[in-house]
Structure formats: structure tokens, C-alpha cells
Design an enzyme around this catalytic site. Structure first.
Site, mmCIF file in Angstrom:
data_model
loop_
_atom_site.group_PDB
_atom_site.id
_atom_site.type_symbol
_atom_site.label_atom_id
_atom_site.label_comp_id
_atom_site.label_asym_id
_atom_site.label_seq_id
_atom_site.Cartn_x
_atom_site.Cartn_y
_atom_site.Cartn_z
ATOM 1 N N ASP A 79 0.846 -1.192 0.000
ATOM 2 C CA ASP A 79 0.000 0.000 0.000
ATOM 3 C C ASP A 79 0.879 1.239 0.000
ATOM 4 O OD1 ASP A 79 -2.253 1.584 0.024
ATOM 5 O OD2 ASP A 79 -2.953 0.972 2.005
ATOM 6 N N LYS A 80 0.226 2.365 -0.178
ATOM 7 C CA LYS A 80 0.863 3.683 -0.153
ATOM 8 C C LYS A 80 0.003 4.619 0.678
ATOM 9 C CE LYS A 80 -0.009 7.859 -2.284
ATOM 10 N NZ LYS A 80 -1.356 8.482 -2.399
ATOM 11 N N HIS A 81 0.645 5.545 1.382
ATOM 12 C CA HIS A 81 -0.110 6.559 2.117
ATOM 13 C C HIS A 81 0.509 7.925 1.867
ATOM 14 C CE1 HIS A 81 -2.510 8.452 5.250
ATOM 15 N NE2 HIS A 81 -1.414 9.094 5.590
ATOM 16 N N SER A 82 -0.350 8.924 1.632
ATOM 17 C CA SER A 82 0.093 10.309 1.473
ATOM 18 C C SER A 82 -0.339 11.114 2.681
ATOM 19 C CB SER A 82 -0.510 10.922 0.206
ATOM 20 O OG SER A 82 -0.289 12.322 0.169
ATOM 21 N N THR A 119 -9.183 10.778 -1.094
ATOM 22 C CA THR A 119 -9.234 9.767 -2.151
ATOM 23 C C THR A 119 -10.626 9.157 -2.270
ATOM 24 O OG1 THR A 119 -6.888 9.287 -1.886
ATOM 25 C CG2 THR A 119 -8.217 7.611 -2.959
ATOM 26 N N ARG A 167 -8.935 14.382 18.901
ATOM 27 C CA ARG A 167 -7.797 15.233 18.546
ATOM 28 C C ARG A 167 -8.254 16.437 17.734
ATOM 29 N NH1 ARG A 167 -4.680 11.724 14.982
ATOM 30 N NH2 ARG A 167 -3.318 13.528 14.709
ATOM 31 N N SER A 182 -1.995 7.065 14.358
ATOM 32 C CA SER A 182 -3.248 7.127 13.607
ATOM 33 C C SER A 182 -3.074 6.564 12.208
ATOM 34 C CB SER A 182 -3.737 8.573 13.538
ATOM 35 O OG SER A 182 -4.899 8.679 12.746
ATOM 36 N N LYS A 186 -4.194 2.036 11.076
ATOM 37 C CA LYS A 186 -5.134 1.640 10.021
ATOM 38 C C LYS A 186 -4.426 0.873 8.902
ATOM 39 C CE LYS A 186 -6.775 5.838 9.296
ATOM 40 N NZ LYS A 186 -6.289 6.688 10.396
ATOM 41 N N LYS A 187 -3.251 1.339 8.507
ATOM 42 C CA LYS A 187 -2.529 0.680 7.421
ATOM 43 C C LYS A 187 -2.088 -0.723 7.840
ATOM 44 C CE LYS A 187 -2.726 3.783 4.183
ATOM 45 N NZ LYS A 187 -3.460 3.490 2.934
#
Length: 434
Positions: A79-82, A119, A167, A182, A186-187
Site C-alpha cells: 500500500d501507499k499513504h500520502s 481519495t 484530537r 493514527s 489503520k494501514k
């Protein structure tokens, strides 16, 4: 273990024990910690930052507060996260390209809030497509297409869902420890074996300075690798939008232009760079350079577009979406050209201001319950360093009403500064990782 003792220790500036952090995550998920106590916990972590080991423990405890997916499909799960930017539709290009290269990509994504787009909102601009999938449905989409871009279920990291809401209203969003826990909880709950992080730096990002971006990238990479997920990060430039469009349907269109092989700008380049890292981490390429070449070939050959089409159809969207996407995407009734009032080079672009202009058009949220108009936004945004003459187009605004269009025209003109030609920033500022 109970909340008052943990909060008292944090108030004294003491580092919480591993047992206390694990208890806090479980208590956030099952309601043993009240909203007031959750807010105090978040503030306490801000005042007494965690050690790297404490950050890892909190991340894993938040991951384990709900369902953790397991995959047994004979392919690496990637996966990828930005960290968020403007015109950032990389996920729509990268997920199907990675799938075409042999990875499984269960991409758990989010919605837009603030000046950055989400997204999931982009995906929902496609008629009929559903992002709220049960685990069984998520697995079916991944089996059919190799990738799925979907929302987290209620069972994924419930501790994070609770803490994130707290938060947001207690001024603790900026905590490096809480950001890390955070994102990664999830990832990691998606069962990943490899993760590439896109840490944005610049005017259109949350991280405005190199030091801030470097610190976040280091915390994320260190924690994810300590948790057993091979991870690296690229600090990428956000001094201008990634794609020349902002707004949900308009960004989907830009992603489809890249997938069709007809666009080779920043969106393509960032997607290839991140994809190369991901394939190397997953053992699907010898190194990042070779991986980037595989991503480029998956796009050139049409294999990535095919995977995107399969994903869209499996999630309820049009079967022929990739072949005829312009027919399906919504269009705004008012389209205005925004012209330069003087000549010069594009010296600076305030990406945050552009993002907020799209929010004002109705293309984003001020609060979570706001409805999003998928058709509005900006297109054909001029590039940093480009030479423009007086009267030449800086961008096009897509609006629901004339008054909104006029306000956006003024906002965009103010956000794009003309002057001397600037030095071109690098697309990738730095790599952080093993």
C-alpha cells in the site's frame, strides 16, 4: 489499570509504560475511557512525547483494537499513504499500476478535510461506485482487480476512530506520536507486508518546512519497520499541485489521462517514483529504479488501466468507465477561464489557498458532515515557472453558480504570484528508509 493514574503520570511528564499505552488503546475502543479522558490523554502525549518504543507500542495496540486482516493469496500485500496535498490523485494511478505488477493492494483511504482532497471523495465521483465495503466485499474486489480503494470498516482500528475525533477538537492534531499511531494503525490493520509513504512538503501540504517533513517521515518509517512492515518514505514536493486539477471528478479525469498513456507530467512521475519504492520493498523489483520502470510499463501497456476498470466495475461503477470516462463523470454548469492580469513567470503557487478555493466552491468539507459537489474545482492550473502573458489563462474554474465562480477567480489570482522565474524544485526532496 485505570485512566486517572495514566493521566496523572502524563501530567507529571512521565513516559507511560507499555502496559498503560496498550490499556489506553483498548479503553478508547471499548468506551472505558470517556471523551474528557481521551482529550486529556491526547493533550498529555503532546506535553510528554513518547519514546520510539512507546510510539510503536501505541501504534500496535491501536491496530489490535479491532480486526486485523490476513491475506493468503501468494502475492505481497502492498500500500501507499500520502500525508495530504492538493491535486494529489496519485492513489488512483498507483493502486492499479501496483496490481498490474503483481501486488495485492487493499488501499484503506480517507475523505478530504481542510484544504486537502480525499481519495474516497474522488472515487465517489464515479457514478454508482461504493467505497463502504464489508470485509467480504473488499476481498472480492481485490481478488477480481488486484486492488481496492475503500473506506475502513467499523472493525478496523476503532481506537483510532475515537481518538482522531477527539484530537480534531482539542488542538492535538499536530502531535507526531498521535499522527504516526493514527496513520499506521489503520494501514497495519490491512495486513500489509510493504508500505511506501508520500510525505508532502511545501505550500500545499500540512508540513511546510523540510525539518517538519523529515521528522514525520522518520517517525513513520521507524515505527512501521519496528512493527514488522517493510516501509520507506519519499518527501515529495508540494510547492504546486501534483496534477493540474483540483476537485474530485476533475482529478479522476487527470488520473485517467495518465492511465490512458497520454499524460507524462508530475502525476505520472510521482506515481512511478512511489511505485518503484513499493515494488522494491515488496521484492517485486530489484531496486526502486527498476520498480519505477515496471510501473511505467504497466501504464504504457494499458495493464494498469485494465486493473482500474476492473476495480471500478467490482465496486458498482460503470463497466465501461475506463473506455468512456468523460461520458460518466459529472460536469459543473459554470466554467470560467481565469486569466493573468499582468505578464511574468509563475513565481509561486499557494496550494493551500487553491485547496480552500475548491472547498468554497463546494468541492471539499469545512466540517465532516458537509456534502461534497464532485463536479466543481479547478482545471488546467498553470505550472510553477511557466511564462504567461497578460490575458493568458492561469486555470479554469468549474462552479455550480456564477457567484461562486467569480469568488474562485479572485482567490486563484491571489494564490498564483507572477514575477521572476523561480528555481525549479526537485520532485523528490529526500528518501527516508532502510
Amino acid at each position: 489499570m485505570e485512566a486517572r493514574g495514566l493521566l496523572a503520570a502524563l501530567r507529571r511528564g512521565e513516559a507511560p509504560s507499555e502496559a498503560a499505552l496498550a490499556w489506553a488503546a483498548a479503553a478508547l475502543a471499548d468506551g472505558r475511557m470517556s471523551d474528557a479522558q481521551a482529550g486529556a490523554f491526547a493533550m498529555g502525549v503532546c506535553r510528554a512525547p513518547l519514546t520510539p518504543e512507546g510510539r510503536r507500542v501505541l501504534t500496535l495496540a491501536m491496530r489490535d483494537s479491532g480486526r486485523v486482516l490476513r491475506w493468503d493469496a501468494g502475492a505481497p500485500v502492498v500500500d501507499k499513504h500520502s500525508t495530504g496535498g492538493v491535486g494529489d490523485c496519485v492513489s488512483l494511478v498507483l493502486a492499479p499500476a501496483l496490481a498490474a505488477c503483481g501486488a495485492l493492494v487493499p488501499m484503506i483511504s480517507g475523505r478530504g478535510l481542510g484544504h486537502t482532497g480525499g481519495t474516497l471523495d474522488k472515487m465517489e465521483a464515479i457514478p454508482g461506485l461504493r467505497v463502504d465495503l464489508e470485509e467480504r466485499q473488499l476481498r472480492q474486489v481485490v481478488a477480481r482487480a488486484g486492488c481496492a480503494i475503500a473506506a475502513a470498516t467499523a472493525e478496523i482500528a476503532p481506537a483510532d476512530r475515537r481518538l482522531y475525533a477527539v484530537r480534531d477538537v482539542t488542538g492535538t492534531v499536530e502531535s507526531l506520536d498521535l499522527i504516526t499511531a493514527s496513520i499506521l494503525s489503520k494501514k497495519l490493520a490491512a495486513g500489509l507486508q510493504a508500505l511506501v509513504l508520500d510525505v508532502k512538503l511545501g505550500a500545499g501540504a500540512f508540513m511546510k518546512t523540510r525539518d517538519e517533513a523529515q521528522a514525520l517521515a522518520a517517525a513513520l518509517v521507524e515505527t512501521a519497520n519496528a512493527a514488522g512492515c517493510r516501509t520507506s518514505a519519499l518527501i515529495t514536493d508540494m510547492s504546486q499541485p501534483v496534477a493540474p486539477a483540483l476537485g474530485n471528478a476533475l482529478e479522476v479525469a487527470e488520473a485517467l489521462r495518465v492511465l490512458a498513456g497520454g499524460a507524462r507530467g508530475r502525476l505520472f512521475e510521482v506515481s512511478a517514483a512511489l511505485g518503484g519504492e513499493a515494488l522494491a520493498l515488496a521484492g517485486l523489483a530489484a531496486d526502486a529504479e527498476a520498480g519505477a520502470g515496471r510501473i511505467a510499463e504497466a501504464i504504457r501497456s494499458g495493464a494498469a488501466a485494465d486493473r482500474f476498470g476492473r476495480m471500478v466495475a467490482a465496486m458498482g461503477g460503470p463497466v465501461a468507465f475506463v473506455e468512456d470516462w468523460a461520458r460518466f463523470l459529472p460536469e459543473a454548469p459554470v466554467i470560467r477561464e481565469i486569466t493573468a492580469t499582468e505578464a511574468g513567470h509563475v513565481a509561486a503557487i499557494d496550494g493551500e489557498a487553491l485547496g480552500l478555493a475548491v472547498v468554497d466552491l463546494g468541492g471539499g468539507r469545512r466540517v465532516e458532515r458537509d456534502r461534497v459537489d464532485p463536479a466543481v474545482g479547478l482545471s488546467e492550473v498553470v505550472e510553477l515557472g511557466a511564462r504567461v502573458e497578460r490575458g493568458q489563462a492561469l486555470a479554469r474554474v468549474h462552479a455550480a453558480r456564477e457567484a461562486q465562480a467569480e469568488a474562485a477567480v479572485q482567490a486563484v489570482r491571489a494564490a498564483i504570484r507572477l514575477g521572476a522565474a523561480p528555481e525549479a524544485p526537485p520532485m523528490v526532496h529526500a528518501r527516508v528508509g532502510p
